[in-house]
Each structure stands twice: as C-alpha cells, then as structure tokens.
Design an enzyme around this catalytic site. Sequence first.
Site, short mmCIF file in Angstrom:
data_model
loop_
_atom_site.label_atom_id
_atom_site.label_comp_id
_atom_site.label_asym_id
_atom_site.label_seq_id
_atom_site.Cartn_x
_atom_site.Cartn_y
_atom_site.Cartn_z
N ASP A 1 0.99 -1.25 -0.15
CA ASP A 1 -0.33 0.06 0.14
C ASP A 1 0.84 1.30 -0.18
O ASP A 1 2.07 1.05 0.58
CB ASP A 1 -0.99 0.10 1.29
CG ASP A 1 -2.20 -1.08 1.04
OD1 ASP A 1 -2.44 -1.61 0.10
OD2 ASP A 1 -2.81 -1.33 2.15
N ARG A 2 0.15 2.48 -0.61
CA ARG A 2 1.17 3.58 -0.71
C ARG A 2 1.68 3.94 0.76
O ARG A 2 2.78 4.36 0.72
CB ARG A 2 0.32 4.70 -1.16
CG ARG A 2 0.89 6.03 -1.52
CD ARG A 2 0.05 6.84 -2.16
NE ARG A 2 -1.18 7.41 -1.54
CZ ARG A 2 -1.21 8.26 -0.38
NH1 ARG A 2 -0.03 8.90 -0.12
NH2 ARG A 2 -2.27 8.28 0.21
#
Length: 391
Positions: free
Chosen positions: A174-175
């Site tokens: 995930d970012r």
Amino acid sequence: MSGSGKRKRDDGEEAEMEAIVWQTPANPPEPHDYIFRNGRRYVRPYYFEFISHAKKRWAGKTIVDLFAEEFKGRSYDYYVSAVKCGRIRVDDKMVHTSYVVQSSQKISHFLHRHEPPVLAGDVLVLQNEADILTVYKPASVPVHPCGQYRKNTVVGILQAEHGLAPLYPVHRLDRLVSGLLIFAKSADKADFLRQQVEAGLLQKEYIAKVIGVFPEKEVVIDANICYNAREGRSFVEINDSCIDKAFKGKTACTKFTRINTNGKYSLVLCKPVTGRTHQIRVHLQCAGHPIANDMLYRSEDVPSRSANGVGADRAASGTCKPPMSNSHKDDSFAEDSASEEFSIDPMCTNCPNLPPMGYDEDEEGIWLHCVRYSGPGWSYECPYPDWAHLC
C-alpha cells in the site's frame, strides 16, 4: 501516441496551445523532474494527456457533467472552459459543452499535471541481481503509476535515479506502507514468481505498531473482506454479511503474534495467508487493535472519499481540503513554487503551486512495514524502521 511534440489542434483552438509540449508514458522520468523541499519530494508539473473510453455509467451524460461528477478535483467551470478550448475531446474532436457522451467513445483530457508530493526518503536498492531487484520502499510512495501518481512512484524514481527499467512488481505494498519490495527484471521471471504466489509458496511478513496490549498468544483472523473500490476502503464480513451490502467478500486470513508491548502500544508480527486489499489493516481493526496512526481504520466513521474527490487515506486523516479558487491559494507557497523552474499554465487550477490543490504536506506513512519475503530456497529481509522500537 508519440513521446512528445506539439499537440495537434483545430483552427479555432486557443493560441496558447501552439507552443505546448506534452509528455506521455513514452517519456521516462529523469532526475531533474524532482524538487526537494521540507522533507518532501515534488514533481515539476508537466503536460499530459489522459485517455479513456467511456464506461457504461458515463453514457447519456453531457461531457461537462461527466467530468464534474467523476473527477471532483476540479471545478465545474474549469471543465466548461476545458471543453470549449479543446483540452477535453471526444474521439479526438472538439465538442460543445452540452455534448452527450455515448458508451465506449474515446475521451481525452489534456492538462497541466501536478503530482502529489511524497516523503523525500530514498528508494534504497538492497540487492541488484541478474533477474531480481529488491528495494526499500519509503512510506507514502506508490509502487507504480496509478491515479495522480506517475513519476512520484517507486518505479518512476528507480528509473530516474538508477536507470533501472523495465521493472515488474512481484507484489504490492500500500502507498502508506514501507518496507521490502521485490521486482522482476523480465516478464518471464515475473510470471514465474506470480505463479508461486498463486500456489501459496511465497510468504510475506510485516510488523505493525498497534493500539493497546495485543494478546500474548497467536491471534488468527479468518474473516472475509469486501473492498469498495469507489471509497478505497475494505470491510470485514460479519456472520456472512458484509457491512457494505453492495460488495461480496473474499476469503482472507492473517496470523498475528505479539513481539512486545509497552502498555500503550504493541509491536505485532503479521503473516498474511491471503493477499486482499488492506488485509492486515482491516484485520487488525477487526481484532480490536488497529494500527496506531492508521486514520482510515482506527474508526468506522470516516469521510467519503468519493464526495471529496481525494484518496481514502487523505479523506480519513483530514488532510484533504475542498477545492479553492485561485484567489484563495497559499500565496507564500505560490511565491516559493513560482521561483522554481517550471512553466505556469494560465488555465491550470493548481498553478503556481507545486502540489495539487487539496493536498497538504503533513501526510506521513502508517506504522506497517514489510520486513521479510521468502520462497522455496530464498529469502529477503529489510531492516526495521525507527518507530518499531517501543519504550
């Protein structure tokens, strides 16, 4: 589409378009594309043409209403102007503002692109082998081009700063998550590793800093996950019923083991058995011990990202701001940005600022870090981050 050049225009299009040079995915990111300021990595704004084909739900809407409803980051008036001057086109032709879109038509939007900033931490190369590259991904940096990010991605930075391309992600983070990231250097190697992923032969391990005293014994959360792509958020099924009724859940399982605790927070080892979107984050929420600084999953009551036109994490953290007119921009920031070497577009709703409107500089990553990735006969590890040390 060519790599760069002067964009073709109709005779009636505004004269300011004549000298514009745009960039497409054929233009690789380069070191001079980045500006570093106050612990953030910015991208110099550049011209870009987004191209899509009309989805079924778009059919029957006017071209202006379509953009205003689907892409909320800009005002209605901007989209009216963009259609009138030919920056928004249908099937490569200028249309009037009341034009009704039909399914599958080609829709293009030519704009001055401003990417959101990310943390300025280096993307560190841990091992560079003949067919595999392992790197350390800083929090806040997406893995590959998506949404508003293209150059401010791990793939873009590795190409600009290390000349490493093409790269094929074997797995995603995930970012807002940091840690170990593995790329294959060929499509064949990527396919081989993905087959191992599907066969359950590869394992990832994470550490998370969660709220409260996590149980001492191993905790296994075996709960289906529903993902609402429009809101960018996952939900756990309870008694075979998903909180979000419109989405049917997929099987998901995560094993958690407490490493240590200080009474306020716990450091937890996380071993996902499956790989669903936001799986660890939502399963920790389900266990009653959400990641301590994960605003998206610390509470059930979070703002709608579709209503705000920003990412789910930004909507939850409150860092998003509603679009403002040019007259209400941060003048001090604008002056600093204008001093940098990048062109100011008179139609752009973000100029003269570097970041897009509505994006603060305060966003950090969440306390979730990939520390180990292993398969048959091999294993890669990544050092623990600073926040992993509990008092």
